[in-house]
Design a protein around this motif. Sequence first.
Motif, PDB file in Angstrom:
ATOM      1  N   PHE A  19     -20.794   5.061  28.764  1.00  0.00           N
ATOM      2  CA  PHE A  19     -20.960   4.198  27.595  1.00  0.00           C
ATOM      3  C   PHE A  19     -20.284   2.860  27.869  1.00  0.00           C
ATOM      4  O   PHE A  19     -19.226   2.804  28.508  1.00  0.00           O
ATOM      5  CB  PHE A  19     -20.361   4.846  26.352  1.00  0.00           C
ATOM      6  CG  PHE A  19     -21.026   6.145  25.971  1.00  0.00           C
ATOM      7  CD1 PHE A  19     -22.108   6.157  25.114  1.00  0.00           C
ATOM      8  CD2 PHE A  19     -20.565   7.348  26.487  1.00  0.00           C
ATOM      9  CE1 PHE A  19     -22.721   7.343  24.777  1.00  0.00           C
ATOM     10  CE2 PHE A  19     -21.176   8.544  26.154  1.00  0.00           C
ATOM     11  CZ  PHE A  19     -22.256   8.537  25.297  1.00  0.00           C
ATOM     12  N   VAL A  20     -20.896   1.797  27.363  1.00  0.00           N
ATOM     13  CA  VAL A  20     -20.379   0.446  27.570  1.00  0.00           C
ATOM     14  C   VAL A  20     -20.270  -0.235  26.209  1.00  0.00           C
ATOM     15  O   VAL A  20     -21.219  -0.198  25.410  1.00  0.00           O
ATOM     16  CB  VAL A  20     -21.289  -0.372  28.501  1.00  0.00           C
ATOM     17  CG1 VAL A  20     -20.697  -1.753  28.732  1.00  0.00           C
ATOM     18  CG2 VAL A  20     -21.496   0.359  29.823  1.00  0.00           C
ATOM     19  N   MET A  21     -19.129  -0.845  25.942  1.00  0.00           N
ATOM     20  CA  MET A  21     -18.908  -1.595  24.710  1.00  0.00           C
ATOM     21  C   MET A  21     -18.723  -3.062  25.072  1.00  0.00           C
ATOM     22  O   MET A  21     -17.937  -3.390  25.976  1.00  0.00           O
ATOM     23  CB  MET A  21     -17.678  -1.055  23.971  1.00  0.00           C
ATOM     24  CG  MET A  21     -17.714   0.445  23.735  1.00  0.00           C
ATOM     25  SD  MET A  21     -16.203   1.115  22.992  1.00  0.00           S
ATOM     26  CE  MET A  21     -16.372   0.544  21.291  1.00  0.00           C
ATOM     27  N   THR A  22     -19.430  -3.952  24.392  1.00  0.00           N
ATOM     28  CA  THR A  22     -19.380  -5.381  24.721  1.00  0.00           C
ATOM     29  C   THR A  22     -19.338  -6.225  23.458  1.00  0.00           C
ATOM     30  O   THR A  22     -19.887  -5.845  22.419  1.00  0.00           O
ATOM     31  CB  THR A  22     -20.611  -5.806  25.545  1.00  0.00           C
ATOM     32  OG1 THR A  22     -21.808  -5.517  24.800  1.00  0.00           O
ATOM     33  CG2 THR A  22     -20.668  -5.077  26.874  1.00  0.00           C
ATOM     34  N   THR A  23     -18.704  -7.394  23.572  1.00  0.00           N
ATOM     35  CA  THR A  23     -18.802  -8.397  22.514  1.00  0.00           C
ATOM     36  C   THR A  23     -19.942  -9.347  22.853  1.00  0.00           C
ATOM     37  O   THR A  23     -20.481  -9.354  23.972  1.00  0.00           O
ATOM     38  CB  THR A  23     -17.477  -9.173  22.376  1.00  0.00           C
ATOM     39  OG1 THR A  23     -17.112  -9.712  23.648  1.00  0.00           O
ATOM     40  CG2 THR A  23     -16.368  -8.259  21.870  1.00  0.00           C
TER      41      THR A  23
END
Length: 581
Positions: free
Chosen positions: A191-195
């Motif tokens: 999983f990848v979380m980005t702004t």
Amino acid sequence: MPKDTHQIADGPVILVGRYSAAGRKPSNQDAVGAVVPSGRTLTYKGAAFAMADGISTSPVAREAAEAATRAILSDYYCTSDAWTVRTAASRVITATNAWLYGQGKRIGVADREAGYVCTIALLILKGRIAHVFHAGDSRIWRVFGATMEPLTHDHRIRVSDREGYLGRALGADRDIEIDYRSLNLTPGDIFVMTTDGVHDWIEPSEAADLIRNAEDLDQAAERIAKAALDRGSDDNLTVQIIRADALPAPGPDALPTEMGDLPVLAAPAPGADVDGLRVLREIHATDRSRIFLTAAPDGSKVALKIPSTEIVADPIALRRFMMEEWIARRIGSPHVLRAVEPPLPRTALYVATEWIEGRSLRQWMRDTGPAGIVTTRDIVGQLIHGLRAFHRREMLHQDLRPENVMIDGNGTVRIIDFGSTWVAGVEEISPDTGIGAALGTYQYTAPEYLTGDAISWRSDLYSLGTIAYELLTGRLPYGAEAAKVRSRRDAMRLNYRAATADPSAHVPPWMDSALRRAVHPDPLRRHHALSEFLAELRAPSARTRAEHHRPLMERDPVRFWQAVSAILVLILIAALAWPGP
């Protein structure tokens, strides 16, 4: 906050990497964090990963983002581990939103663009399920093949390719609507979380490629952020990557308890000492357990429950037995049996609870016969208080019957025996393993259990309604037929026998209507709240008054047809007397 590699023995292995920088902006208004606990906390609450992006027009943007991630990641682990992830996280996010909104009002901000406002993206991995919560335009992705698939939808109102404003964010309004979804996990999921300073400037396929070719997740996160910067990003850059390399095995063994691997206590003889408790005598035995009365050093009485030899060889039944004390420790109500800590460290597997000087509701009914209306209301009211304690923690007792209700010498009613209790938070960890599936006597069991339909708190209401009916009449609303239900058709064919059919019960018709509704075979036609059932036992409602305003044909058929005949005679006489043309 912790990152890198985390695991428990025979449990999940979670790797975390992150990178956050101001980029071309003078300060970094993003906040990111992770909590990967160990042991039982990891099992019952999971690992949590949060990201927030402060709104750029606000002078307190960074403070808002940091406060949001810090509060959500800490407060989530303070919620009941009997709750589902969705319930726990939603309540924490709602409380955080209210605090941010209040802070904005406190400093006198009229324009939400200058207040304590930020996006929120929250990922929780519990058991074999990923839970996604989101508001704003930060994103959560899952690596899928050669690219990344978005798991969130931006709440951004665009006015141009690069300009826009948030339609939804923490702290922007008094109330917050949070997007939620869940999905099954497989070993190796990334999983990848980005702004938005990252995902607005880099293609998902390029980010996936950088993850595959990096030496570790920290390096991958940094390369993704710098790639966005090279593409022209003028915003803060934050990336967090989570990889679940291994997942807990399904089954009851996924549920550690406070008792761990302690040996099963052998049946103690009178006078024996069990962790500081002196055994007085055996008081009850079933095919599931044996109960002994013991005395604590301070003179108080404690009930000691040990599993029977039949269930020791059954891992699911044994795990269910151990869950009883786990459940009792998480419910604080004067109307629910309370767990007791032994005086000395525990050396064996048993359940210790308070000793209730009294008798079961079944024995009370045998001793006194049918209860009066006032007594029934009192008992039902106390049972409702106890059931609420279960339901507020997302638990269903599932075995409410007179044998599992105790009345002490002061008339206080307590619900006991949690061997069949269903716990929503536990079901997320270990679904379909039989934990909380051992139902009790079918005469008190809601039909939906027997037909395979969805269960809810209304299933406990059915059992409560059956007890109330029996207290008033001394019999069951459907007799022995309720235990024979196997399908919806069987359930709808159940023939309710009115409580008013027995004149000696003195049950008014409006109260019978409340009983009939509480035990209706269709759960959606039962009461909308436990308090509504109690209110309808106390006084006729508009609904019960309408139901019992029966037409004359039902109340007195003879008088009805006499009246009809008289009217017809008058019409005939008038017709005969009418002058012809």
